[in-house]
Structures are given as structure tokens and as C-alpha cells.
Design a protein around this motif. Sequence first.
Motif, PDB file in Angstrom:
ATOM      1  N   SER A 347       0.797  -1.224   0.000  1.00  9.35           N
ATOM      2  CA  SER A 347       0.000   0.000   0.000  1.00  9.35           C
ATOM      3  C   SER A 347       0.830   1.275   0.000  1.00  9.35           C
ATOM      4  O   SER A 347       0.267   2.348  -0.138  1.00  9.35           O
TER       5      SER A 347
ATOM      6  N   LYS B  56     -12.175  -9.018  -3.454  1.00 13.32           N
ATOM      7  CA  LYS B  56     -12.155  -7.618  -3.850  1.00 13.32           C
ATOM      8  C   LYS B  56     -13.211  -6.831  -3.073  1.00 13.32           C
ATOM      9  O   LYS B  56     -13.283  -5.614  -3.169  1.00 13.32           O
ATOM     10  N   LYS B  57     -14.078  -7.541  -2.391  1.00 14.28           N
ATOM     11  CA  LYS B  57     -15.190  -6.896  -1.720  1.00 14.28           C
ATOM     12  C   LYS B  57     -14.841  -6.790  -0.243  1.00 14.28           C
ATOM     13  O   LYS B  57     -14.394  -7.765   0.347  1.00 14.28           O
ATOM     14  N   PHE B  58     -15.023  -5.607   0.338  1.00 18.31           N
ATOM     15  CA  PHE B  58     -14.721  -5.514   1.759  1.00 18.31           C
ATOM     16  C   PHE B  58     -15.603  -4.472   2.435  1.00 18.31           C
ATOM     17  O   PHE B  58     -16.116  -3.558   1.799  1.00 18.31           O
ATOM     18  N   VAL B  60     -16.230  -1.498   5.278  1.00 22.34           N
ATOM     19  CA  VAL B  60     -15.490  -0.489   6.037  1.00 22.34           C
ATOM     20  C   VAL B  60     -16.423   0.158   7.037  1.00 22.34           C
ATOM     21  O   VAL B  60     -17.627   0.246   6.820  1.00 22.34           O
ATOM     22  N   ARG B  77      -5.775  -0.963   1.956  1.00 23.64           N
ATOM     23  CA  ARG B  77      -6.532  -0.966   0.705  1.00 23.64           C
ATOM     24  C   ARG B  77      -6.155   0.243  -0.138  1.00 23.64           C
ATOM     25  O   ARG B  77      -5.778   1.282   0.392  1.00 23.64           O
ATOM     26  N   VAL B  79      -7.968   2.425  -1.872  1.00 23.45           N
ATOM     27  CA  VAL B  79      -9.246   3.064  -2.176  1.00 23.45           C
ATOM     28  C   VAL B  79      -9.358   4.315  -1.312  1.00 23.45           C
ATOM     29  O   VAL B  79      -8.968   4.307  -0.147  1.00 23.45           O
ATOM     30  N   SER B  92     -10.655   4.584  -6.768  1.00 17.07           N
ATOM     31  CA  SER B  92      -9.476   3.709  -6.691  1.00 17.07           C
ATOM     32  C   SER B  92      -8.223   4.571  -6.635  1.00 17.07           C
ATOM     33  O   SER B  92      -8.119   5.581  -7.320  1.00 17.07           O
ATOM     34  N   GLU B 149     -13.985  -3.556  -5.082  1.00 17.59           N
ATOM     35  CA  GLU B 149     -12.909  -3.080  -5.975  1.00 17.59           C
ATOM     36  C   GLU B 149     -13.016  -3.687  -7.354  1.00 17.59           C
ATOM     37  O   GLU B 149     -12.378  -3.226  -8.296  1.00 17.59           O
TER      38      GLU B 149
END
Lengths: 516, 160
Positions: A347, B56-58, B60, B77, B79, B92, B149
Motif C-alpha cells: 500500500s 475484492k469486496k470488503f 469499512v 486498501r 481506495v 481507486s 474493488e
Amino acid sequence: MTPTTKDALREFSDNLKAVPRRVMETAFRTGPPTTDRTRSTFVFGNVFLHLHAVRTHRWSLKWTTTMGLGIMSVSAFLIALVTGVMLMFYYKPYPEAAYESIKDIHFVVPTGRLIRNLHRWSANLMVVAVILHMARAFYTAAYRKPREYNWLMGIGLLVVTLGLSFTGYLLPWDQLAYWAITIGANIAQSPREITDALGITDYFDPGGFQRLLLLGSDMVGAEALIRFYLLHVMILPLALAALMGVHFWRIRKDGGMVRPADADDQLFRQPREEALPIFTEAPAKTYHLAAIVRGRTSNVGRGPENTVPSMPHLFYAELGVLMVTLLVCLALSLVSDAPLKELANPSVPENPAKAPWYFLGLQEMVAFSAFMGGIGIPSIVLIGLALIPYLDRETEGTGRWFGGPGGWPLVRLSIVLGLAAPILIESFVIRFGWLREWFPSVPQLVITMLNPGTLLTAVYAFFSMWCIRRYGSTRAGALALFTCFLCGFLVLTIVGTYFRGPNWVFYWSPSEWPKH
Amino acid sequence: MTTQAKAPRSRLDPEPVPRRDWLGLSSLWAMTGALLFGLLGLLKLPKAAVLASPSKKFKVSLPDVLPVGEAFVPPGRAVAIYKDSGGIYAVSTICTHLGCVVKANAEGFECPCHGSRFSANGDVTKGPAPRALPWLKVSVSGGAVTIDEGVVVPQGTKVA
Ligand code: HEM
Ligand code: FES
């Protein structure tokens, strides 16, 4: 006659004493290499040595003919091979373990740091040697008939050599490695810039395919590491070894090192100590084999010879180059450690994220547009290099440094232009920016294709065309173009290495980089 | 095949292919063909059917106060999540040039690798990046915000 017990015992002890000498004698199947004949059999009776001809022309042994650069490339490769196998004892190609294992090698394993340094330095030296060796082959016009194909093998070797360094760069799994490979893999994907602009990426996506092939996933992770590892320790070294085999065999079959047509006359002007006719003890049947060997049997029917036995003259010279190479690598390894940054962090990019030095010229161009700088121009250069022997079919100057129409004065002029053009273009771009800064709405396809590198290539090509017309010779154009590209590579590499800091901004020196 | 007058040949230069060898030749070609065919299938090997990458899915949890124009970046991440009167949206932060992670700043985003700059809604303003930063799918159910994402949505799509 039956020998007495005493005689038998004496014979036994004599034999025992003679063991070391006998082992040596039996190692040389055809006797010690002391006469012309046994020196010949020494070469062609040995699996490894018979890649060499039995006798070597004295022109090939002159220091200025090859400067030992080809042998230096092999030597560096051998050093990298041996040290690489040693590193494999401890290296673990998994993201969780790779970084720690390199750290272990560097700080814990006895002599590990030296081995790692040797591996790094020999790899770097190999790249330098291969590039210089290519320049040597080019400037002595060694690519001409009958060596055209071997020049192609050479280009293959250059590509594989660069591939080896690139794949090795990821293995430590530190920040430098991770981000250099991220950038590299995305350069592989950059044909998308074109397919995107044409709107066909959904149907035809060579860029995405290349990246997927390289990484085995859509990110730099465990799959990528194992792929790079496999390429680095197995596929590419094998490919290199195979290509080298062909390269060396062709050297021999193409008649040894290139030499000028009047090489013999030139050598005769010097005092000759050892110019004996070949095969002073000529075996009875030399010519039977000659009947089925196609092509030139270069030594048959010639007058006094300017050749000497390869053993010891050539082999000792080769061993000398190997030792010098080893010495240089050792010295560098003792004074300078291979770098290791922090553990890879997906990251936070390393800033600046720099590839190995010989790719920084590319990175400099890539900083303007990925496709043209990273794929377009390198492909043009490689294709151009491969075409040289097929376009230049002249004969003037073969085997002489800077031989051919134009000669050294033309090369000198090309150096001036080759250095001036990229320096001017770079200064202009650094001072005034590039397309997007002036015309914010310029279409992406224009930005993709019109890299400052494209401009540079055009200038060089134009100059080369001018030389072809001016001297009425393709060789002159090739001399100009090759010299220019070598200079361009040099300038861009230096700018990328020393004058680019965080955010790829220009700085006069790293001491001016902002602290973060 | 045409018949030609028999030229005298030497032992070193025999007739190229005796005609009666065709059986041998055809079996050789059959084998070559089969091998090539098999190889063609093997070409699929380097491309895994399922790519090994984390989901890819999370989810928050946004901080209670997220000032307009300020990015919230979930740890680990790439993002940037924003909230304004129109709703929540996610941009992104993977540079479209060569994949470095861009940093959000007051004007938008900047890339550390080759100096690309992007405006607050992701458009390229400077540098070599070929495309705008994509906006990612956001879904809100109850209090939970989920980002995907893997799904790109048109610029300006905000979820209340
Ligand atoms: C791993 C890389 C390479 C190795 C190990 C290698 C090795 C060698 C060696 C040992 C020689 C004998 C003469 C000498 O020492 O210069 C040679 C000759 C030659 N090499 Fe290479 N080489 C490599 C790459 C290249 C490249 C990149 C090119 C050019 C594109 C090239 C083109 C040639 C040619 C044309 C000759 C014949 C020269 C002559 O007859 O004078 N090689 N190579
Ligand atoms: S990766 Fe962002 S500018 Fe190159």
C-alpha cells in the motif's frame, strides 16, 4: 618366470608411489600437451574444450580484437551461476519467507553476504560486459557474412541476460523489488493504452494477457514470485546456456574471430616468433574429413600460417580474463553490499521506485508514456539491431575498429549528436513540460505515441538516413545510428539514475530530495 | 510428383526422400500434429482458472465525522472513500499509468512514481497516466458500507 614375493611387494609400492603421476597422465588421454599434435588432441579430444578450434589465428589473440569482452560475459555468468546455486540453499520463494531468508543470508549465514554480493556484482558486470561486447562486435563489423546468424544469437543472449536480471530483482521481496516489478508488469500490460484508445480491449487484450502470464494473478503476489523464481533459476539460465552453445559453436564454424582481409600482411610486418606451418608432424590423412565438411576449410592449402595452438595460447588468455573478472567481482563485493530495503508493502510505493540501473533509461521514457517508452521504442531498437547484418552487406572495413565508410570521424560526430540530442530534449522537457501541460485536452493516443523518446528516435533515424546518403553506404548509417542509440541510452540512464528523485521530479543531486 | 531423369548421385549426396518412405513420413507428421495439438491445450496452463487474489469486496466502518473533500483510506486498501451531500463514493487509488498507489491531497491525487496528477474526481490533469482513476462500487445497507474493488461505476455515482 614367477616373481618372488619381494618383487611383487616392491612393484606394489612403486605403483602406489606412482599413483598421482599416473592419474595426471591418464587424465590426458592423448599424452601431455607438449607437441603440436598432442596440443591438438588435447583440444578436440575434450568434451568441453572442443568448442574451440585446435589452432587460433594470432589476430584473434590480439588484445584489441575482442578486448576479452565475450569471455568476460561468460565468466560473469559462471560466477553468477555458482553463487546463485549457493544462494538457493537458503532462499525460499514465498512472500512470507523470501525477505527473511535474504536477511538470513545477508546477516546470519556464514559467508552469505559475500556470496550474495558476488551474485549481484557478477550479474551487473555481465550486463555491462554483454553491452560492451555487442558494441565491439558492431564496431569491428563482425556481424557480416558469414556471422549474421551469430549476431542474432547474440541479440537473443542480450535479451535473456536482461531477463535474468529483471527476474532476479523481485526475489528479495523488499520495497525496491516489489515496486519495480509492479511497474514492469504494468509496462507489459501497456499495449492496453492502444487497445483502449481503439476501444477493442474487451475483445483483444494482448497487454492484459502478458501481465497475467507474468504474474499469474492480477496482482504481484505469491504466484508472481514463484514464476519469477522459476524463470530466474531454471528457464532463463537453460535458455542462456543453449544460446551460448550455439553462439560458441558458430564462432568456430564461422572461422573464428573476424579479421581484416589483410590481417596476415599486417601481422607479418611484426616480428614472428612462432609462425610455424600447421601440423609440423602432419598426420598422414588430414584431408579425408575435409571431403564431407561443407563450407570453408580455412586452413587447407594456405601458405605460411599465422596460427598458434589454442592450447596453451588461447586457453591461458581465457583463464586470465576469468581471473580478472573474478577479481573485479570480489573487490566490488568486499567494498559494497547488495542493497536490501524494507519488506515489501503493497500500500505504500517506494518513492522514487527505481528499477535496476540498466532499465532506468527505459523508466525515464516510461515516465512520459508507458507503451511507447516501455515497449514501442525498445522493440524498434531490438528489431533494428537484428536487421543490421541483413541490411549492411558491404565488405569495406570488416574486422577493423570503426571500419567502413565514415570511420572514426563519423562515429565522433555521432557521439556529439547522440549526446546532444537527448540532453537538449530532456532539458526542454524538464524546463517546459510535455504535451499534457500545454494542451490539457490532447487525445490519449497522441500522448501514448508521442513520447520524447519518439522524438529522439526520429532525430537519430533522420541523422542516420542523412549519413547513408552522404557516404553512399548503409554501414555509415548503421555506425551513426548505433552510436547515437548507445549515447541516448547513456544519457537517459544517467538522468534516470542520478537526477530523478521522489515523484520522478528532476533534482540536481539526491541531497536536495525532500525529507519525508 | 514429377519424374525426373535419374542424375548420378554420389554416396555423399543420396536421393533426398525415397518414395517408399511415405509411410514413415506420414506417421512422423501424424505424431508431430498430435504433439502440436496437445501443446496447444497446454498453452492454457499458465492461466489459472481461478486467480489467487484476496476478495475484492470488503466492509469499512467510516469515521463518525468525515469532512467533505477529505479522503478516508481503509488500512491496507488502495481506495479513497469520500462523503459529501450527494452521498458516499469511492475512488481507486491505483495509478492508471503503472500501478503505483496515489496519495490523496487537497487538489485531488498525486502519484509518487512518475508524477501523474489527478483531479478530485479522478481525471488526469498532468503526467503520463492514460486514464482517469476509476470509481468503485459502494453499497450501503443499514450502517455498513461495502466497497467492491472489482466493479467500476461511472464517475459521479454516489450512494446515499
Ligand atoms: C551472454 C551473452 C554473450 C556471451 C556469453 C557471448 C560470448 C561470446 C564470446 C566468448 C565470443 C568470442 C569473442 C569475444 O570474446 O569477443 C563472442 C563472439 C561474438 N559475439 Fe557474443 N556473447 C554474448 C552476447 C552477444 C551479443 C549481445 C551480441 C550482439 C548482438 C554478440 C555477437 C557476437 C558476434 C557477432 C561474435 C563474433 C565476433 C567475431 O567474429 O569477431 N554476442 N561472443
Ligand atoms: S505509476 Fe503513477 S505516474 Fe507512473
